[in-house]
Design an enzyme around this catalytic site. Structure first.
Site, PDB file in Angstrom:
ATOM      1  N   LYS A  86      -7.093   1.553 -72.598  1.00 37.28           N
ATOM      2  CA  LYS A  86      -7.969   1.280 -71.434  1.00 37.28           C
ATOM      3  C   LYS A  86      -9.419   1.624 -71.700  1.00 37.28           C
ATOM      4  O   LYS A  86     -10.326   1.064 -71.089  1.00 37.28           O
ATOM      5  CB  LYS A  86      -7.468   2.010 -70.183  1.00 37.28           C
ATOM      6  CG  LYS A  86      -7.336   3.513 -70.329  1.00 37.28           C
ATOM      7  CD  LYS A  86      -5.912   3.902 -70.578  1.00 37.28           C
ATOM      8  CE  LYS A  86      -5.774   5.370 -70.905  1.00 37.28           C
ATOM      9  NZ  LYS A  86      -4.435   5.740 -71.292  1.00 37.28           N
ATOM     10  N   ASP A 108      -9.838   8.878 -66.812  1.00 31.50           N
ATOM     11  CA  ASP A 108      -8.801   7.883 -67.144  1.00 31.50           C
ATOM     12  C   ASP A 108      -8.601   6.914 -65.970  1.00 31.50           C
ATOM     13  O   ASP A 108      -8.556   5.692 -66.162  1.00 31.50           O
ATOM     14  CB  ASP A 108      -7.497   8.634 -67.473  1.00 31.50           C
ATOM     15  CG  ASP A 108      -6.349   7.697 -67.742  1.00 31.50           C
ATOM     16  OD1 ASP A 108      -6.330   7.080 -68.817  1.00 31.50           O
ATOM     17  OD2 ASP A 108      -5.459   7.570 -66.868  1.00 31.50           O
ATOM     18  N   LYS A 157      -9.327   2.697 -65.469  1.00 34.68           N
ATOM     19  CA  LYS A 157      -8.325   1.748 -64.958  1.00 34.68           C
ATOM     20  C   LYS A 157      -8.839   1.006 -63.721  1.00 34.68           C
ATOM     21  O   LYS A 157      -8.603  -0.199 -63.580  1.00 34.68           O
ATOM     22  CB  LYS A 157      -7.022   2.497 -64.677  1.00 34.68           C
ATOM     23  CG  LYS A 157      -6.368   2.994 -65.982  1.00 34.68           C
ATOM     24  CD  LYS A 157      -5.261   3.986 -65.733  1.00 34.68           C
ATOM     25  CE  LYS A 157      -4.617   4.456 -67.029  1.00 34.68           C
ATOM     26  NZ  LYS A 157      -3.724   5.609 -66.845  1.00 34.68           N
ATOM     27  N   GLY A 213       4.181   6.622 -71.286  1.00 35.76           N
ATOM     28  CA  GLY A 213       5.424   6.836 -72.045  1.00 35.76           C
ATOM     29  C   GLY A 213       5.654   5.700 -73.015  1.00 35.76           C
ATOM     30  O   GLY A 213       5.195   4.569 -72.798  1.00 35.76           O
ATOM     31  N   ILE A 243       4.027  -1.085 -65.775  1.00 34.37           N
ATOM     32  CA  ILE A 243       4.012  -1.882 -64.536  1.00 34.37           C
ATOM     33  C   ILE A 243       3.300  -3.205 -64.809  1.00 34.37           C
ATOM     34  O   ILE A 243       2.143  -3.210 -65.226  1.00 34.37           O
ATOM     35  CB  ILE A 243       3.251  -1.161 -63.400  1.00 34.37           C
ATOM     36  CG1 ILE A 243       3.781   0.252 -63.190  1.00 34.37           C
ATOM     37  CG2 ILE A 243       3.321  -1.968 -62.122  1.00 34.37           C
ATOM     38  CD1 ILE A 243       2.938   1.083 -62.229  1.00 34.37           C
TER      39      ILE A 243
END
Ligand code: HSE
Length: 402
Positions: A100, A196, A200, A297, A131
């Site tokens: 990102k 972070d 996004k 993950g 997602i």
């Protein structure tokens, strides 16, 4: 046969290699061809890995190999990820990333280069891990008039806040627990300071508007100042505290912010716990749509990366057409942002608060004074609080309400 190179054989790179190997039947059925991991670029050697013979240390080997049509950049960080991406796209190789940081900083440039050189640039894994939100935002939501895109975009901070609510733990105790479980880095700044999540929401804002805002133009606050007392007061009024990235689209312009918000327990986002992420898109005529799942993950992120690879194999296209423009044109001054606010103050009377802030909803008047204000702009509330602190009050907390 599609030959790919994976840049970075860490957690995500390993997850991608495993998924491509273990689920090769699903991948080739849906992608329409077999995939061969020809190279794995890393500084390290992996003598015990089944992929040991594919490890290389020189990016030029990948760049100069005409058989490699797709580069999967899962190294993280800006450099050399930026240079490798530019070189691969200029060579006509498609690039997929989970990074990102580079998408938020250079996504406009990469999309233009991809279009210019007949390659694809895709980054489904850069927001929300596994997602699928980026592709649906382009393919199935972009035709709506969007009013807001907001989300819990960072799993580490959501884990910490969940722990504070579930166990009454302090921020410091919850952070240590997150580090012990491997969710938070030893240096957790990018997560807990909101950096972070800012990257996004920058990407989601670009998807919603075509404008790639400079990340430093987005008002960003982290969760380090949240106290146990704030959690208790939030619970008392039926709310949770969540670190949200929000892009609000109004007739006057764009409001973009990352900050902790108090959110009613009946809002779907309030139910997102632990390391999970969720993105809520609100528009007309679609209404509210929520995407929910694991935001990080190896397995979840690999799923999104390989999803991009299959999209390229099927359609050979990048996400965003037309390309993004890097600009803060249309971004509203955060001083205009309007919200109700939870405020906790010490050394002040109720009548002084009423005189400065008007009618309030009192939560607690024992010890510190905790209350919810009416709707105020940032400049109005900052001015009122400054007056109160000049007169001797101490500000303990302020958290905006959604
Ligand atoms: N540090 C990030 C998080 C990883 O906690 O959500 C996924 O981007």
């Amino acid at each position: 046969m599609i030959n790919v190179a994976i840049l970075g054989f860490g957690v995500v790179g390993g997850g991608v290699a495993d998924l491509l190997t273990n689920n090769s039947d699903c991948v080739s059925r849906l992608g329409g061809d077999e995939i061969n991991i020809k190279y794995l670029l890393d500084l390290r050697d992996f003598p015990d890995s089944p992929f040991a013979d594919r490890v290389v240390h020189d990016f030029d080997i990948i760049l100069s190999d005409p058989e490699v049509s797709c580069v999967i950049e899962v190294m993280g960080g800006s450099h050399p990820a930026y240079e490798y991406t530019v070189a691969a796209l200029k060579a006509g190789k498609s690039v997929i990333t989970s990074n990102k940081e580079v998408v938020a900083a250079f996504g406009d440039e990469f999309l233009s280069l991809a279009a210019e050189h007949g390659a694809c640039y895709r980054f489904e894994a850069a927001v929300g891990g596994g997602i699928p939100v980026i592709s649906p935002m382009i393919s199935f939501i972009g035709q709506n008039r969007l009013r807001e895109v907001r989300g819990i975009l960072n799993g580490t901070t959501n884990y910490i806040l969940t722990k504070m609510f579930s166990y009454g733990a302090s921020f410091e105790e919850s952070l240590k627990d997150a580090q012990d479980r491997g969710y938070a880095e030893r240096n957790p700044d990018a997560d807990v300071l909101g950096t972070d999540a800012c990257r996004k929401i920058t990407i989601l804002t670009a998807l919603a508007t075509g404008k790639l805002l400079p990340t430093d133009s987005i008002h960003t606050e982290g969760i380090t100042a949240i106290r146990k007392e704030d959690v208790i007061f939030a619970e008392k009024i039926g709310m949770k505290i969540k670190l949200l990235g929000r892009c609000i689209l109004t007739d006057n312009g764009i409001q973009a912010v990352v900050a902790p918000f108090m959110i009613h327990n009946d809002s779907p986002l309030s139910t997102v716990s632990g390391v999970y992420n969720a993105v809520e898109v609100i528009g007309d005529p679609i209404g509210n749509v929520m995407f929910y799942g694991q935001g990080a993950g190896a397995g979840a992120t690999a799923s999104a990366v390989v999803g991009d690879l299959m999209q390229i194999m099927r359609s050979g296209r990048s996400y965003a057409e037309p390309c993004w423009t890097k600009t803060d044109d249309g971004l509203l001054d955060f001083a205009c942002f309007e919200a109700r606010n939870y405020v906790a103050l010490d050394g002040v009377t109720l009548s002084e608060v009423n005189a400065a802030l008007g009618e309030i909803q009192l939560i607690c008047d024992e010890g510190e004074l905790a209350f919810i204000t009416g709707v105020l702009s940032e400049s109005e509330i900052s001015e009122a609080i400054e007056k109160l602190t000049t007169a001797g009050a101490t500000i303990k907390s302020r958290i905006r309400l959604v």
